[in-house]
Every structure is written in structure tokens, then in C-alpha cells.
Design an enzyme around this catalytic site. Structure first.
Site, PDB file in Angstrom:
ATOM      1  N   ARG A 109      -0.878  -6.780   9.514  1.00 59.73           N
ATOM      2  CA  ARG A 109      -0.743  -4.824  10.531  1.00 59.73           C
ATOM      3  C   ARG A 109      -2.800  -4.722  10.644  1.00 59.73           C
ATOM      4  O   ARG A 109      -3.036  -4.977  11.711  1.00 59.73           O
ATOM      5  CB  ARG A 109      -0.229  -4.391  10.092  1.00 59.73           C
ATOM      6  CG  ARG A 109       0.330  -2.911  10.545  1.00 59.73           C
ATOM      7  CD  ARG A 109       1.361  -2.311  10.312  1.00 59.73           C
ATOM      8  NE  ARG A 109       2.025  -2.533   8.521  1.00 59.73           N
ATOM      9  CZ  ARG A 109       2.683  -1.880   8.108  1.00 59.73           C
ATOM     10  NH1 ARG A 109       3.283  -1.357   8.321  1.00 59.73           N
ATOM     11  NH2 ARG A 109       2.687  -2.557   6.895  1.00 59.73           N
ATOM     12  N   ASP A 119       1.309  -9.721   4.153  1.00 58.14           N
ATOM     13  CA  ASP A 119      -0.204  -9.495   4.933  1.00 58.14           C
ATOM     14  C   ASP A 119      -1.506  -9.898   3.185  1.00 58.14           C
ATOM     15  O   ASP A 119      -2.528 -10.167   3.846  1.00 58.14           O
ATOM     16  CB  ASP A 119      -0.370  -7.903   5.131  1.00 58.14           C
ATOM     17  CG  ASP A 119       0.394  -7.578   6.615  1.00 58.14           C
ATOM     18  OD1 ASP A 119       0.929  -8.719   6.791  1.00 58.14           O
ATOM     19  OD2 ASP A 119       0.773  -6.821   6.796  1.00 58.14           O
ATOM     20  N   SER A 123      -5.212 -30.186  24.434  1.00 59.59           N
ATOM     21  CA  SER A 123      -4.324 -28.497  24.494  1.00 59.59           C
ATOM     22  C   SER A 123      -5.627 -27.728  23.737  1.00 59.59           C
ATOM     23  O   SER A 123      -6.473 -28.403  22.700  1.00 59.59           O
ATOM     24  CB  SER A 123      -3.065 -28.771  23.352  1.00 59.59           C
ATOM     25  OG  SER A 123      -3.539 -29.892  21.998  1.00 59.59           O
ATOM     26  N   MET A 129       1.444 -12.288  11.936  1.00 59.83           N
ATOM     27  CA  MET A 129       2.257 -10.967  11.420  1.00 59.83           C
ATOM     28  C   MET A 129       0.051 -10.686  10.299  1.00 59.83           C
ATOM     29  O   MET A 129      -0.268 -11.496  10.286  1.00 59.83           O
ATOM     30  CB  MET A 129       3.063 -11.150  10.746  1.00 59.83           C
ATOM     31  CG  MET A 129       4.350 -10.533  11.332  1.00 59.83           C
ATOM     32  SD  MET A 129       5.087  -9.605  10.232  1.00 59.83           S
ATOM     33  CE  MET A 129       6.296  -8.876  11.294  1.00 59.83           C
ATOM     34  N   ASN A 136       0.373  -0.896  -0.127  1.00 58.72           N
ATOM     35  CA  ASN A 136      -0.066  -0.142  -0.017  1.00 58.72           C
ATOM     36  C   ASN A 136       0.966   1.067   0.053  1.00 58.72           C
ATOM     37  O   ASN A 136       0.828   2.324  -1.036  1.00 58.72           O
ATOM     38  CB  ASN A 136      -0.318   0.031   1.426  1.00 58.72           C
ATOM     39  CG  ASN A 136      -2.326  -0.072   0.837  1.00 58.72           C
ATOM     40  OD1 ASN A 136      -2.321   1.098   0.181  1.00 58.72           O
ATOM     41  ND2 ASN A 136      -3.084  -1.012   1.164  1.00 58.72           N
TER      42      ASN A 136
END
Ligand code: F6P
Length: 322
Positions: free
Chosen positions: A172, A128, A216, A170, A103
């Protein structure tokens, strides 16, 4: 047009090298000269520009990182910086550009085109997968596979100790890596910025697992989740639910490195090659993407402004198969 420049900018992504290689080889095929600009817009401003030949991109298709290096440039955000960059392009006879990035890269490219008229085509390169105008971005598939590999290992130790793990991946502003790696690794919960996170809901799901005698549980947290990162969310959950002993794991930049998957190499090669063909067809100020397996060109403006929606059926899938 006789000569084009290629550069990588923003966060690196596995497959960027495959894209550079496709740009160079396709340009040479069409008798265009190619220059490589080192460190993105910074290299354009500081004249770090080298000529590239076919052999310059030999043996890089399988390498992570980017042979052209990358940077986020504050200087390019100023008019003076962009003017210096333009002067250097002229000095090297560069008449068109292929920008591989995300971007921020395309925001810079759009302003640069508007001010100086240099035709630029963007190739979506970011782990991303947050770019409108393409189903997948270069590096996403590799990052997901890296995350899945790590989560599988976490599952082994989580099972051995009957533990609850919070794994931060990751992303954002988006939950694409979280969602895809969560489904592929059989995670119990996936938390992403696109949906509201409720601590009570997480506990409800963990309790159901406890009733089913799960030994778990794994909660995947996208770093951009509005409730906070994995550490913060783990602490909130621990306050109310302590059936399992809890650990937190932040995968971080591990997800940005490594050999690109075959899918990323193919996508990057298609996009790099299509970008050069787009320049030759006089396209400019657009990003090249693959939508439903077809090459498409989308104006930078749209790619920057529109948000790519998260895939709803994948979100639902987690509820069905947990
Ligand atoms: O945009 C790609 C990305 O890896 C994001 O997922 C992450 O938030 C960011 O870059 C990290 O940037 P940096 O490498 O500058 O810390």
C-alpha cells in the site's frame, strides 16, 4: 501477572499462526495462562475471548491465515469501544496483551495503553514489511515467494508470445514486495512508491531490451506507486511503445495466503516468544523486532512515526542485472 491475551489484527499474514503458537507455548512454559481474542479489537469489544491451551495451537505452525481471525475495527477508534474492550479484559482477568499486526494495530495499542494502562507488546505481522524497528515482518518472505512463483509462470507465457507484462503486487505504501520479487524473478523494471516513476524511463529500458532481442519484458508495479496501478501505467506506456503486445496481471490477495515459508515460521516463533518474555520483563508499549539477527524492542511511537527506508543497494541492483 497471571494471564495474558493474544490477538491478530489488520490484514492477515502467513506466519501469524506460528506467532500465536509461540506466544501460547512460551506463556505456558512460564506458567502464564493465555486467552485468545477473536477478530482483533472487535473481539475484545464484543467479548469473543477464549482460553487457549497447548493443544489449541497444535498443527498450526504450517497454516496460513490466522486461527484467531482478524479484522480492522472502527469501533476501537472510539473511547466507548476501547472502554468496553478494557472491561472485557478485566472480566477475563487478562493483565497483558500480545498484538500481532501492523501500523494500525499498534496505533490502537498505543492509545489503549495510554488510556487504560494495559501493557501491550506488538509483533510485526504484515506482508508489506513496512514497519520500522524490524528488518522483516511476519508474512513478507512468504508473500515474496508467492509473487515470485506467479511471476515465473507469467515469464513462461510472456516468452512464448513475445509479450510485455505489467504485474501488480501488494504494498500500500511501500515497494518492498515489488523490489524483492522483482529482483528474484529477473524483472526488467520495478516501480515503487519510494521512487518517482517516469513513463519515458520505462520506455527507454524496454527499448534497450528490444535492441538486445529480449523476447519478453516484465514490469513489476507496487500497488501504491504514485503513478497509479499496473493497469493505468500499462495504458500510459502502450500509448508510446507498442513493440510488444501487452498484458496486465494483478496478483492481489493471493499474496496474503498460503503456507508460511520456513523463514517466516522461524521469525514468527522468535518474535512471539520474545514478546512474552518482554511482558515478563515488564516491557510495554513496544514492538518486538529482529534487527541484524538480534531481538530488539522499539516504542510503538517510533514504529508508527518513522518510515523504514527502502534498501538502496537493492534498487541499484536492478539497473546492474536487468
Ligand atoms: O497491509 C497489507 C495489505 O495486504 C496491503 O498490501 C494491501 O494494500 C491491503 O493490505 C489490502 O487490504 P484489504 O485486505 O483490507 O483489502
Amino acid at each position: 501477572m497471571k494471564k495474558i491475551g493474544v490477538f491478530t489484527s489488520g490484514g492477515d499474514a502467513p506466519g501469524m499462526n506460528a506467532c500465536i503458537r509461540a506466544v501460547v507455548r512460551t506463556a505456558l512454559y512460564h506458567n502464564l495462562e493465555v486467552a485468545g481474542i477473536i477478530r482483533g479489537y472487535n473481539g475484545m469489544i464484543h467479548d469473543e475471548i477464549i482460553d487457549l491451551y497447548s493443544y489449541s495451537v497444535s498443527n498450526i505452525i504450517q497454516q496460513g491465515g490466522t486461527i484467531l481471525k482478524t479484522a480492522r475495527s472502527d469501533e476501537f477508534m472510539t473511547y466507548q469501544g476501547r472502554k468496553k474492550a478494557f472491561d472485557n479484559l478485566q472480566k477475563h482477568g487478562i493483565e497483558g496483551l500480545v498484538a500481532i499486526g501492523g501500523n494500525g494495530t499498534f496505533t490502537g495499542a498505543k492509545i489503549f495503553y495510554e488510556e487504560f494502562g494495559v501493557p501491550i507488546i506488538g509483533c510485526p505481522g504484515t506482508i508489506d514489511n513496512d514497519l520500522y524497528g524490524t528488518d522483516y515482518t511476519i508474512g513478507f518472505d512468504t508473500a515474496v515467494n508467492t509473487a515470485v512463483d506467479a511471476i515465473d509462470k507469467i515469464r513462461d507465457t510472456a516468452n512464448a508470445h513475445d509479450r510485455l507484462f505489467f504485474v501488480e503486487v501488494m504494498g500500500r505504501d511501500t515497494g518492498y514486495i515489488a523490489l524483492h520479487s522483482g529482483i528474484a524473478s529477473g524483472a526488467e523494471v520495478v516501480l515503487i512508491p519510494e521512487t518517482l516513476t517516469s513513463i519515458d524511463e520505462i520506455i527507454e529500458i524496454l527499448n534497450l531490451g528490444k535492441e538486445r532481442k529480449k523476447s519478453s519484458s516484465i514490469v513489476i508495479v507496487a500497488e501504491g506507486d504514485e503513478e497509479g496501478g499496473a493497469l493505468k501505467i500499462a495504458n500510459k506506456v502502450k500509448e508510446k511503445f507498442n513493440y510488444y503486445s501487452t498484458r496486465v496481471m494483478i496478483l492481489g490477495h493471493l499474496q496474503r495466503g498460503g503456507r508460511p515459508t520456513a523463514n517466516d515460521r522461524i521469525l514468527a516463533s522468535r518474535l512471539g516468544s520474545a514478546a512474552v518474555q518482554g511482558i515478563l520483563q515488564d516491557k510495554k508499549n513496544v514492538m518486538v523486532g529482529v534487527v541484524n539477527q538480534q531481538i530488539v524492542f522499539t516504542p510503538f511511537e517510533e514504529c508508527i512515526q518513522k518510515q523504514k527506508p527502502i534498501t538502496n543497494h537493492l534498487l541499484q541492483l536492478i539497473d546492474f542485472i536487468r
